[in-house]
Design a protein around this motif. Structure first.
Motif, PDB file in Angstrom:
ATOM      1  N   GLU A 133      49.939  52.729  41.714  1.00 46.34           N
ATOM      2  CA  GLU A 133      49.733  53.404  40.431  1.00 46.34           C
ATOM      3  C   GLU A 133      49.754  52.393  39.289  1.00 46.34           C
ATOM      4  O   GLU A 133      48.909  52.448  38.384  1.00 46.34           O
ATOM      5  N   THR A 134      50.674  51.456  39.336  1.00 42.35           N
ATOM      6  CA  THR A 134      50.743  50.421  38.296  1.00 42.35           C
ATOM      7  C   THR A 134      49.487  49.562  38.313  1.00 42.35           C
ATOM      8  O   THR A 134      48.903  49.282  37.259  1.00 42.35           O
ATOM      9  N   LEU A 135      49.051  49.160  39.490  1.00 49.03           N
ATOM     10  CA  LEU A 135      47.829  48.371  39.600  1.00 49.03           C
ATOM     11  C   LEU A 135      46.626  49.168  39.092  1.00 49.03           C
ATOM     12  O   LEU A 135      45.780  48.635  38.358  1.00 49.03           O
ATOM     13  N   ALA A 136      46.557  50.445  39.427  1.00 46.30           N
ATOM     14  CA  ALA A 136      45.442  51.293  38.980  1.00 46.30           C
ATOM     15  C   ALA A 136      45.387  51.393  37.457  1.00 46.30           C
ATOM     16  O   ALA A 136      44.296  51.372  36.872  1.00 46.30           O
ATOM     17  N   VAL A 137      46.529  51.483  36.814  1.00 49.11           N
ATOM     18  CA  VAL A 137      46.573  51.562  35.350  1.00 49.11           C
ATOM     19  C   VAL A 137      45.963  50.305  34.736  1.00 49.11           C
ATOM     20  O   VAL A 137      45.139  50.382  33.825  1.00 49.11           O
TER      21      VAL A 137
END
Length: 168
Positions: free
Chosen positions: A17-21
């Motif tokens: 999720e952090t990478l996707a953001v």
């Protein structure tokens, strides 16, 4: 028949999720640009927006190959160092974004299956401590940091290009 991707929870979900953001920030920064704009250097650095997309995709792909145990993943032809930060003849923003999307899909699928505690020796390089190893978890944290850092660079370049800002 394809096997459905498992729903991730906990640490794996948080990492992705952090990478996707940060991937989304980077993609948003180049939205609506022409190839010419994406290839424009707006500062004294070698960086351009298309080149940043290419660089981040290449770095993510290399580190994820490393995370699967490929010892050659971290070797790079030094003669092509600046080429990874520029759009070269024949490259388009659309093709660079498509390649980045494919890298992201591969990474996301790998994170679902790799043991985050597996670690591999880093190759000899001036920027790696001799004998150092990196776990898959640490590789993912590095990819997140790299993507975030370059999304910030992209925001500065875009603002210099046409005044648009990713945030604010």
């Amino acid at each position: 028949m394809t096997t459905p991707t498992p729903t991730l929870t906990g640490e794996r979900a948080d990492l992705l999720e952090t990478l996707a953001v940060h991937r989304a920030f980077l993609r948003h920064t180049v939205a609506g640009l022409t190839d010419e704009q994406a290839a424009t250097r707006t500062t004294v650095s070698e960086l351009c927006l298309g080149g940043l997309i290419k660089h981040v995709a290449g770095v993510e792909a290399s580190w994820m190959r490393f995370a699967t145990g490929d010892p050659d993943a971290m070797t790079m032809d030094e003669g092509d160092w600046t080429g990874q930060f520029r759009m070269l003849d024949g490259e388009t923003l659309e093709s660079l974004l498509a390649a980045y999307e494919e890298v992201a899909r591969t990474t996301d699928a790998l994170v679902a299956t790799l043991d985050l505690d597996d670690s591999y020796p880093l190759p000899p390089a001036p920027w790696f401590e001799p004998g150092a190893r990196r776990s898959v978890r640490r590789v993912l944290l590095h990819v997140i940091a790299e993507t975030s850092q370059h999304a910030g660079h992209a925001d500065i370049i875009r603002e210099s290009l046409d005044g648009a800002k990713t945030m604010g």
